[in-house]
Scaffold this motif. Structure first.
Motif, short mmCIF file in Angstrom:
data_model
loop_
_atom_site.label_atom_id
_atom_site.label_comp_id
_atom_site.label_asym_id
_atom_site.label_seq_id
_atom_site.Cartn_x
_atom_site.Cartn_y
_atom_site.Cartn_z
N ASP A 28 0.84 -1.21 0.00
CA ASP A 28 0.00 0.00 0.00
C ASP A 28 0.87 1.26 0.00
O ASP A 28 0.78 2.09 0.91
N PRO A 29 1.71 1.42 -1.05
CA PRO A 29 2.66 2.54 -1.05
C PRO A 29 2.05 3.82 -1.61
O PRO A 29 2.58 4.44 -2.53
N HIS A 30 0.87 4.24 -1.08
CA HIS A 30 0.26 5.47 -1.59
C HIS A 30 1.02 6.69 -1.02
O HIS A 30 1.82 6.55 -0.09
N PRO A 31 0.80 7.90 -1.58
CA PRO A 31 1.61 9.06 -1.20
C PRO A 31 1.62 9.36 0.29
O PRO A 31 2.61 9.90 0.81
N GLY A 32 0.55 9.01 1.01
CA GLY A 32 0.53 9.26 2.45
C GLY A 32 1.42 8.34 3.24
O GLY A 32 1.66 8.57 4.43
N ASN A 33 1.93 7.27 2.61
CA ASN A 33 2.77 6.29 3.30
C ASN A 33 4.24 6.39 2.93
O ASN A 33 5.05 5.59 3.38
N LEU A 34 4.57 7.36 2.08
CA LEU A 34 5.96 7.55 1.65
C LEU A 34 6.36 9.00 1.86
O LEU A 34 5.63 9.91 1.47
N PHE A 35 7.52 9.21 2.48
CA PHE A 35 7.97 10.56 2.76
C PHE A 35 9.39 10.76 2.24
O PHE A 35 10.23 9.86 2.35
N ALA A 36 9.62 11.94 1.69
CA ALA A 36 10.98 12.34 1.32
C ALA A 36 11.58 13.07 2.51
O ALA A 36 10.99 14.02 3.03
N MET A 37 12.75 12.62 2.96
CA MET A 37 13.40 13.25 4.10
C MET A 37 14.42 14.27 3.62
O MET A 37 14.92 14.19 2.47
N ALA A 38 14.76 15.22 4.47
CA ALA A 38 15.65 16.31 4.08
C ALA A 38 17.02 15.81 3.64
O ALA A 38 17.70 16.47 2.84
N ASP A 39 17.45 14.65 4.16
CA ASP A 39 18.77 14.12 3.79
C ASP A 39 18.73 13.27 2.53
O ASP A 39 19.73 12.63 2.17
N GLY A 40 17.56 13.23 1.84
CA GLY A 40 17.45 12.49 0.58
C GLY A 40 16.93 11.08 0.72
O GLY A 40 16.69 10.40 -0.29
N ARG A 41 16.75 10.60 1.97
CA ARG A 41 16.24 9.24 2.15
C ARG A 41 14.73 9.18 1.88
O ARG A 41 14.03 10.19 1.99
N MET A 42 14.27 8.00 1.55
CA MET A 42 12.84 7.74 1.41
C MET A 42 12.38 6.98 2.65
O MET A 42 12.97 5.95 3.02
N ALA A 43 11.36 7.50 3.32
CA ALA A 43 10.84 6.85 4.53
C ALA A 43 9.53 6.15 4.22
O ALA A 43 8.64 6.74 3.61
N PHE A 44 9.43 4.89 4.62
CA PHE A 44 8.19 4.12 4.51
C PHE A 44 7.50 4.12 5.87
O PHE A 44 8.16 3.99 6.91
N ILE A 45 6.18 4.28 5.86
CA ILE A 45 5.40 4.10 7.09
C ILE A 45 4.19 3.23 6.76
O ILE A 45 3.94 2.94 5.59
N ASP A 46 3.43 2.84 7.78
CA ASP A 46 2.20 2.06 7.63
C ASP A 46 2.46 0.70 6.99
O ASP A 46 2.39 0.53 5.77
N PHE A 47 2.73 -0.27 7.82
CA PHE A 47 3.08 -1.61 7.36
C PHE A 47 1.96 -2.62 7.62
O PHE A 47 2.21 -3.81 7.81
N GLY A 48 0.72 -2.13 7.60
CA GLY A 48 -0.41 -3.02 7.85
C GLY A 48 -0.69 -3.97 6.71
O GLY A 48 -1.12 -5.11 6.92
N MET A 49 -0.44 -3.51 5.48
CA MET A 49 -0.74 -4.33 4.31
C MET A 49 0.56 -4.74 3.63
O MET A 49 1.14 -4.01 2.85
N MET A 50 1.03 -5.94 3.97
CA MET A 50 2.26 -6.50 3.40
C MET A 50 1.93 -7.88 2.83
O MET A 50 0.93 -8.49 3.20
N ASP A 51 2.80 -8.36 1.95
CA ASP A 51 2.60 -9.72 1.45
C ASP A 51 3.95 -10.34 1.12
O ASP A 51 4.97 -9.65 1.05
N GLN A 52 3.91 -11.66 0.90
CA GLN A 52 5.12 -12.46 0.74
C GLN A 52 5.10 -13.20 -0.60
O GLN A 52 4.06 -13.71 -1.02
N LEU A 53 6.24 -13.25 -1.29
CA LEU A 53 6.39 -14.03 -2.51
C LEU A 53 7.43 -15.12 -2.28
O LEU A 53 8.46 -14.87 -1.65
#
Length: 558
Positions: A295-320
């Protein structure tokens, strides 16, 4: 709370839920009336459209109406709409486009209720835990809302509190959906491939996982281990001492939503670098780790000032599993190489087609649709176009989307949409295919080396053009260096495992009773700028040092 202690886990059990409501039919009656009332207006509108405009294939007004109906019916139906937005085998194209607009947002519930829930779950006064907490939520979604707070120990945290009475609401809706699936499945013209109640049950399992914040915390920690040491990805830490099934306390992330382009530019962040980080991390989740954020919608992904990408909200995950990851790599390569026979086989192996399906009539259809998608250049390719084209193929051929791949499609299309919002000229294949090509060319694992051989040889003949395409597209990424790949390739050729490939290369160079000097010259033209004599000598020496004198002598006597 220790995450490994036994907890009252929320597990979806359709039989237990059904038994509960069969004994309390009055609880379901008002909800049934509400749902029928909302959907009756939508269905009457559809019938009216068909009567007024016979043969109409698109009704954008009704598609918009459906989106509003689902939103007004609440959390369960918003989640249904989001799930349906990834199912081109179930939903018509115009409805599919409208449902992708569904926002996972609702008005926040009363903060006094949220604080009461928080205090009950923590089993202590809030003052004993937090030195401050925001008076209003900083974000609200269908299942919960988030407050910014500071612990008495000084750390800034996000406090996620679940909506009140959420579990009874979800179980009642799932019970009614399952009943409806059993009653109406025989008369619905849906290409499912299996029982509609199983679709509801799959949805219920994922929904129950998402409302279990203990499960979400564990997902976050597992996700973090995969990106451990990656300087481009940030995953917030979980504060287990203050986390329960209905409350999640995690590290506060200072950053900008990926839709906040003005703030990203003001911070001096490079858009293309952010896109590369986001898409590459998504590909690594699918093709390397097999554990992905669904569920990587825009509200769950943040750009940090140091250039990193932050992921939040890990309720919907799956396995391959490993086989699925490898087949996904195959399918990307087969698609770009326009090998539609092999691509049809990939669809069988991935579950989009049943094993007994006759793929012969499907191959020309794939060639027609996929050929149009790719166009003259692989860089014209995008996942949104594939989804739209598949929504047409689904009705003519026995395709179905396995539940797991509905989540993958959602993830890919959403990430591509985010990238396009940052850069309208973005082409996902310019990141995706070089990534796959690099992994195949590097051949870090025996499975990937076997995949490379399968790609380069067809019907026993060496495919020169495929190797040229792969190198050219891999080089499109400015970070790709052919030399380490050449060194790995030389090590592989000199190994016992490379025995078959050595013989095949000799045969390829003399196929059709001629030396293939023209093909070799074209390949050299691609790579000569990267292979300076001094670097080439060092690479060859490095590869040879991996082997003993005996091994080299054995090679000479072959």
């Amino acid at each position: 709370m220790n995450p490994h202690q036994s907890t009252s886990r929320r597990v979806y059990d359709p039989e237990t839920i059904a038994d509960h409501y069969r004994r309390r039919p009055w609880q379901a009656l008002w909800r049934v009336i509400t749902v029928i009332w909302f959907f009756s207006g939508f269905i009457i509108g559809l019938i009216w459209d068909q009567w007024r405009h016979r043969g109409v294939t698109e009704t954008p007004k009704r598609a918009s109406q459906l989106r509003h109906v689902l939103t007004r019916l609440g959390p369960t139906y918003i989640k249904v709409g989001q799930a349906l937005s990834t199912r081109p085998d179930l939903i018509r194209k115009d409805f599919l486009e409208e449902l992708t607009k569904l926002q996972d947002q609702l008005p926040p519930f009363d903060t006094r209720i949220a604080m009461a829930i928080l205090e009950k779950e923590l089993d202590r006064d809030l003052d004993a835990v937090f030195s401050q907490i925001s008076p209003q939520p900083v974000a609200a979604a269908s299942l919960g809302q988030v407050y910014k707070a500071r612990l008495n120990t000084g750390e800034e945290v996000a406090v996620k509190v679940q909506r009140p009475n959420l579990l009874p609401m979800l179980t009642l809706d799932l019970y009614l959906m399952r009943l409806g699936a059993r009653w109406f499945a025989p008369i619905l013209p849906l290409n499912l491939g299996h029982d509609l109640t199983l679709i509801v049950d799959e949805f219920g399992v994922k929904l129950f996982e998402e409302i279990d914040y203990i499960n979400e915390g564990r997902n976050a920690e597992r996700f973090a281990t995969y990106f451990d040491g990656d300087p481009t990805i940030k995953v917030p830490s979980i504060y287990w001492k203050y986390t329960s099934t209905r409350v999640l306390v995690l590290e506060w992330i200072d950053g900008f939503k990926l839709t906040d382009i003005d703030s990203i530019e003001a911070a001096g962040l490079d858009m293309d670098s952010l896109i590369l980080v986001g898409v590459t991390s998504g590909l690594r989740q699918l093709l390397e780790f097999g554990f992905f954020h669904a569920d990587p919608h825009p509200g769950n992904l943040f750009a940090m000032a140091d250039g990193r990408m932050a992921f939040i909200d890990f309720g919907m995950m799956d396995q391959l599993n490993q086989q699925t990851k490898e087949t996904l790599v195959d399918s990307v390569v087969h698609l770009i190489n326009k090998d539609y026979t092999e691509l049809a086989g990939d669809f069988v192996r991935l579950g989009f087609l049943t094993p007994d399906t006759d793929i012969r009539p499907i191959i020309p259809a794939l060639e027609t649709v996929m050929g149009d998608i790719i166009g003259e250049s692989v860089r014209d390719f995008n996942f949104k176009t594939i989804t739209d084209s598949f929504s047409e193929l689904m009705y003519d051929y026995p395709f179905r989307v396995p539940a797991k791949f509905a989540l993958i499609i959602r993830s890919l299309v959403t990430q591509e949409g985010i990238a396009l919002s940052l850069n309208p000229d973005f082409k996902i294949v310019e990141v995706a295919y070089p990534y796959v090509a690099r992994r195949l060319l590097k051949g870090e694992t025996p499975a990937l080396r076997r995949r490379l051989i399968e790609v380069l040889f067809k019907d026993g003949r060496f495919q020169w053009q495929r190797l040229e395409n792969m190198i050219a597209i891999a080089q499109a990424d400015g970070n790709f260096d052919i030399l380490p790949t050449a060194q790995l390739g030389l090590q592989y050729l000199l190994s016992e495992e490379g025995n078959f490939l050595r013989r095949q290369i000799v045969l390829a160079l003399t196929e059709d009773d001629r030396l293939h000097t023209e093909e070799v010259q074209r390949l050299w033209g691609l790579i000569q700028q990267d292979l300076k004599p001094s670097r080439l000598f060092d690479a060859a020496l490095g590869a040879l040092t991996e082997f003993s004198t005996a091994q080299v002598a054995a090679l000479r006597t072959e």
